[in-house]
Design an enzyme around this catalytic site. Sequence first.
Site, PDB file in Angstrom:
ATOM      1  N   LYS A  50       0.825  -1.215   0.000  1.00  0.00           N
ATOM      2  CA  LYS A  50       0.000   0.000   0.000  1.00  0.00           C
ATOM      3  C   LYS A  50       0.858   1.264   0.000  1.00  0.00           C
ATOM      4  O   LYS A  50       0.426   2.326  -0.466  1.00  0.00           O
ATOM      5  CB  LYS A  50      -0.978   0.004   1.173  1.00  0.00           C
ATOM      6  CG  LYS A  50      -2.286  -0.643   0.826  1.00  0.00           C
ATOM      7  CD  LYS A  50      -2.248  -2.152   0.846  1.00  0.00           C
ATOM      8  CE  LYS A  50      -2.472  -2.868  -0.439  1.00  0.00           C
ATOM      9  NZ  LYS A  50      -2.490  -4.335  -0.306  1.00  0.00           N
ATOM     10  N   ALA A 113       9.436 -22.164  16.341  1.00  0.00           N
ATOM     11  CA  ALA A 113       8.783 -23.002  17.339  1.00  0.00           C
ATOM     12  C   ALA A 113       8.316 -24.309  16.719  1.00  0.00           C
ATOM     13  O   ALA A 113       7.899 -24.345  15.558  1.00  0.00           O
ATOM     14  CB  ALA A 113       7.579 -22.260  17.913  1.00  0.00           C
ATOM     15  N   GLY A 177      -1.198 -14.958 -12.813  1.00  0.00           N
ATOM     16  CA  GLY A 177      -2.247 -15.071 -11.790  1.00  0.00           C
ATOM     17  C   GLY A 177      -2.973 -13.753 -11.618  1.00  0.00           C
ATOM     18  O   GLY A 177      -2.377 -12.773 -11.170  1.00  0.00           O
ATOM     19  N   GLY A 178      -4.244 -13.728 -12.016  1.00  0.00           N
ATOM     20  CA  GLY A 178      -5.033 -12.488 -11.926  1.00  0.00           C
ATOM     21  C   GLY A 178      -5.922 -12.472 -10.701  1.00  0.00           C
ATOM     22  O   GLY A 178      -7.076 -12.053 -10.778  1.00  0.00           O
ATOM     23  N   ILE A 181      -3.958 -10.186  -5.273  1.00  0.00           N
ATOM     24  CA  ILE A 181      -2.580  -9.696  -5.102  1.00  0.00           C
ATOM     25  C   ILE A 181      -1.970  -9.376  -6.474  1.00  0.00           C
ATOM     26  O   ILE A 181      -1.358  -8.324  -6.676  1.00  0.00           O
ATOM     27  CB  ILE A 181      -1.733 -10.713  -4.309  1.00  0.00           C
ATOM     28  CG1 ILE A 181      -2.238 -10.780  -2.861  1.00  0.00           C
ATOM     29  CG2 ILE A 181      -0.249 -10.349  -4.345  1.00  0.00           C
ATOM     30  CD1 ILE A 181      -1.546 -11.811  -1.988  1.00  0.00           C
ATOM     31  N   HIS A 438     -23.385  15.781   2.801  1.00  0.00           N
ATOM     32  CA  HIS A 438     -23.272  16.161   1.391  1.00  0.00           C
ATOM     33  C   HIS A 438     -22.229  17.269   1.274  1.00  0.00           C
ATOM     34  O   HIS A 438     -22.217  18.173   2.102  1.00  0.00           O
ATOM     35  CB  HIS A 438     -24.618  16.670   0.878  1.00  0.00           C
ATOM     36  CG  HIS A 438     -24.560  17.186  -0.525  1.00  0.00           C
ATOM     37  ND1 HIS A 438     -24.481  16.338  -1.610  1.00  0.00           N
ATOM     38  CD2 HIS A 438     -24.528  18.457  -1.015  1.00  0.00           C
ATOM     39  CE1 HIS A 438     -24.422  17.070  -2.713  1.00  0.00           C
ATOM     40  NE2 HIS A 438     -24.439  18.354  -2.384  1.00  0.00           N
TER      41      HIS A 438
HETATM   42  C1  LIG Z   1       1.435  -8.916  -1.294  1.00  0.00           C
HETATM   43  C2  LIG Z   1       0.364  -9.060  -0.251  1.00  0.00           C
HETATM   44  C3  LIG Z   1      -0.521  -8.028  -0.037  1.00  0.00           C
HETATM   45  C4  LIG Z   1      -1.512  -8.152   0.933  1.00  0.00           C
HETATM   46  N1  LIG Z   1      -2.373  -7.106   1.134  1.00  0.00           N
HETATM   47  C5  LIG Z   1      -3.346  -7.221   2.056  1.00  0.00           C
HETATM   48  C6  LIG Z   1      -4.233  -6.140   2.312  1.00  0.00           C
HETATM   49  O1  LIG Z   1      -4.144  -5.090   1.705  1.00  0.00           O
HETATM   50  N2  LIG Z   1      -5.187  -6.305   3.237  1.00  0.00           N
HETATM   51  C7  LIG Z   1      -5.324  -7.476   3.931  1.00  0.00           C
HETATM   52  O2  LIG Z   1      -6.233  -7.585   4.761  1.00  0.00           O
HETATM   53  N3  LIG Z   1      -4.498  -8.520   3.725  1.00  0.00           N
HETATM   54  C8  LIG Z   1      -3.502  -8.415   2.817  1.00  0.00           C
HETATM   55  N4  LIG Z   1      -2.646  -9.445   2.622  1.00  0.00           N
HETATM   56  C9  LIG Z   1      -2.836 -10.690   3.400  1.00  0.00           C
HETATM   57  C10 LIG Z   1      -2.247 -10.537   4.823  1.00  0.00           C
HETATM   58  O3  LIG Z   1      -0.905 -10.188   4.734  1.00  0.00           O
HETATM   59  C11 LIG Z   1      -2.408 -11.851   5.572  1.00  0.00           C
HETATM   60  O4  LIG Z   1      -3.765 -12.237   5.540  1.00  0.00           O
HETATM   61  C12 LIG Z   1      -1.977 -11.718   7.012  1.00  0.00           C
HETATM   62  O5  LIG Z   1      -0.625 -11.356   7.103  1.00  0.00           O
HETATM   63  C13 LIG Z   1      -2.187 -13.044   7.756  1.00  0.00           C
HETATM   64  O6  LIG Z   1      -1.784 -12.895   9.082  1.00  0.00           O
HETATM   65  P1  LIG Z   1      -1.239 -14.138   9.920  1.00  0.00           P
HETATM   66  O7  LIG Z   1      -0.863 -13.593  11.256  1.00  0.00           O
HETATM   67  O8  LIG Z   1      -2.185 -15.254   9.854  1.00  0.00           O
HETATM   68  O9  LIG Z   1       0.070 -14.644   9.144  1.00  0.00           O
HETATM   69  P2  LIG Z   1       1.427 -13.894   8.802  1.00  0.00           P
HETATM   70  O10 LIG Z   1       1.233 -12.443   8.675  1.00  0.00           O
HETATM   71  O11 LIG Z   1       2.008 -14.628   7.666  1.00  0.00           O
HETATM   72  O12 LIG Z   1       2.309 -14.120  10.110  1.00  0.00           O
HETATM   73  C14 LIG Z   1       2.761 -15.397  10.483  1.00  0.00           C
HETATM   74  C15 LIG Z   1       4.049 -15.237  11.265  1.00  0.00           C
HETATM   75  O13 LIG Z   1       4.395 -16.501  11.830  1.00  0.00           O
HETATM   76  C16 LIG Z   1       5.801 -16.681  11.752  1.00  0.00           C
HETATM   77  N5  LIG Z   1       6.067 -18.118  11.834  1.00  0.00           N
HETATM   78  C17 LIG Z   1       5.720 -19.082  10.938  1.00  0.00           C
HETATM   79  N6  LIG Z   1       6.101 -20.297  11.396  1.00  0.00           N
HETATM   80  C18 LIG Z   1       6.699 -20.093  12.588  1.00  0.00           C
HETATM   81  C19 LIG Z   1       7.298 -20.953  13.551  1.00  0.00           C
HETATM   82  N7  LIG Z   1       7.349 -22.286  13.376  1.00  0.00           N
HETATM   83  N8  LIG Z   1       7.841 -20.415  14.657  1.00  0.00           N
HETATM   84  C20 LIG Z   1       7.806 -19.057  14.858  1.00  0.00           C
HETATM   85  N9  LIG Z   1       7.252 -18.204  13.988  1.00  0.00           N
HETATM   86  C21 LIG Z   1       6.692 -18.718  12.874  1.00  0.00           C
HETATM   87  C22 LIG Z   1       6.151 -16.057  10.401  1.00  0.00           C
HETATM   88  O14 LIG Z   1       7.529 -15.706  10.352  1.00  0.00           O
HETATM   89  C23 LIG Z   1       5.229 -14.830  10.387  1.00  0.00           C
HETATM   90  O15 LIG Z   1       5.858 -13.700  10.949  1.00  0.00           O
HETATM   91  C24 LIG Z   1      -1.618  -9.350   1.690  1.00  0.00           C
HETATM   92  C25 LIG Z   1      -0.713 -10.401   1.477  1.00  0.00           C
HETATM   93  C26 LIG Z   1       0.268 -10.253   0.527  1.00  0.00           C
HETATM   94  C27 LIG Z   1       1.239 -11.394   0.324  1.00  0.00           C
END
Ligand SMILES: Cc1cc2nc3c(=O)[nH]c(=O)nc-3n(C[C@H](O)[C@H](O)[C@H](O)COP(=O)(O)OP(=O)(O)OC[C@H]3O[C@@H](n4cnc5c(N)ncnc54)[C@H](O)[C@@H]3O)c2cc1C
Length: 465
Positions: A50, A113, A177-178, A181, A438
Amino acid sequence: MEKFDLTVIGGGPAGYPAAIRAAQHGACVALVEKEILGGTCLNWGCIPTKTLIAASNLFHRVRHAAELGLKIGKSDFDYEAISGRKDEVVSKLRTGVSQLLKANGVKVLAGTASFTSRNRIRVKSRTDSRQLVTDKVIIATGAEPVMPNALPRDKRIVDSRGFLGLAELPETMIVMGGGIIGCEFACMAAQLGVEVTVAEILDDITIALDTDIRRELRRHMEKSLHIRVLTGHPLTGIRAGKKGVSGRHGSERLTTQLLLVSTGRRPVTAGLSLGKAGLEPTESGAIEIDNFCRTAASTIYAAGDATEGSTQLAHAATSQGITAAENACCTNRVAAETLIPACIFTSPEIGSVGLGEDKAKADGLRVISGKFPFAGLGRAAASGEKAGFVKWIADAETEQLLGAHAIGAHATELVAEAAVAIRAELTAEELARTVHCHPTFSEAWMEAAHAVRGECIHSPPKRRR
Ligand SMILES: Cc1cc2nc3c(=O)[nH]c(=O)nc-3n(C[C@H](O)[C@H](O)[C@H](O)COP(=O)(O)OP(=O)(O)OC[C@H]3O[C@@H](n4cnc5c(N)ncnc54)[C@H](O)[C@@H]3O)c2cc1C
């Protein structure tokens, strides 16, 4: 051995709010993160993209400033500076996350972990390996991009994370991929002058969206941003040679400087040794949860992109993370929210919540809809942002609002009002009678609610036969 009430695995938008909420409830909490705090969203997703899109949108508007009577002269940009600002924004926000965790007394452990049993976790870093004992666990390990195996390994073939690390923009780019993202990157790059082709295997881009919205997005991408949108065939035979990266889409041979692969994301659960905790992931590696974010193991919860059926949106991950923490720490159970708005930062922007018209009809529901174009708004005319519309879907009998879809300027902000209205179970009449300021873009919701009832003031009545 250190002992905690709750251990959260993963410091993304599901994990860190879960840790803070549990700490707010008095729990002794550890958060384990293997890379950097903030997860995909903050470091390689929502925020960096963003930040690039903000620059790209402004550049695009500046180039069209003459439409508003402005004489700006030659406009140009420095991608290194744009990218540097992105890194600064990300770094500042990451510091904020770290400070919040510290202020709430959450112990942050750097390392990967994995379970050694249901209530024991090994945390392994480059220099150290330790075990901790924990009463409850929240798994919030997120998802990662899928890079098809058949693709050659070449620095001109990147995923979304790779793209964000580029020092300069290519002159030409194919987005494989459309989906959401892919289309966000395509619009951003096209507005900065990159010649973009989107190659999609399905019959349309952003296939999950309401048909009217999808049609408008594609029209704008093709006509206004000059993006080539190719659909209905896979991109095959991809090679990286001296002249660039090439591939075949249907009968057409394509060559480009950069291939951005945006073909989906898969849950990150492989290294967790889930079996030792009594859990079995699905075939895709996801963790199944119930409405309370509980897994099949009674003391283990999960949230965010790692869970089965995830919407892969940051705010959905946060909502689930908070629910998981509350259920892990309190006796009163709360169910996870199911009404999840979606925001898409293409050009034009899209906001969507609740039922789509096609889905409603496919499910045999009797629905009516009301649409209002931004071109009919005084504010849109004043600011020169007339493209797009909003649309309500309502129950045909009760007129209860069930779905809302917006495309155009500020659509990602506008969707919040629609989410509140649907969650509050408002009818089209109640929304239509709610006085809106408005001139604003939000008036479109009021007008479209009137349109559901055939009483729209600012668009002509449908012709009677
Ligand atoms: C290019 C892009 C643009 C996006 N834009 C948007 C947007 O505009 N709006 C929106 O709502 N969503 C957006 N998303 C999606 C959003 O980023 C994800 O939905 C969100 O980050 C998911 O959160 P999460 O905490 O589940 O996982 P993540 O954010 O992936 O966090 C998981 C964390 O767990 C850690 N981890 C994994 N395994 C282990 C382990 N074994 N031990 C310790 N740590 C571990 C990882 O390092 C990571 O830091 C976008 C995604 C991408 C790729």
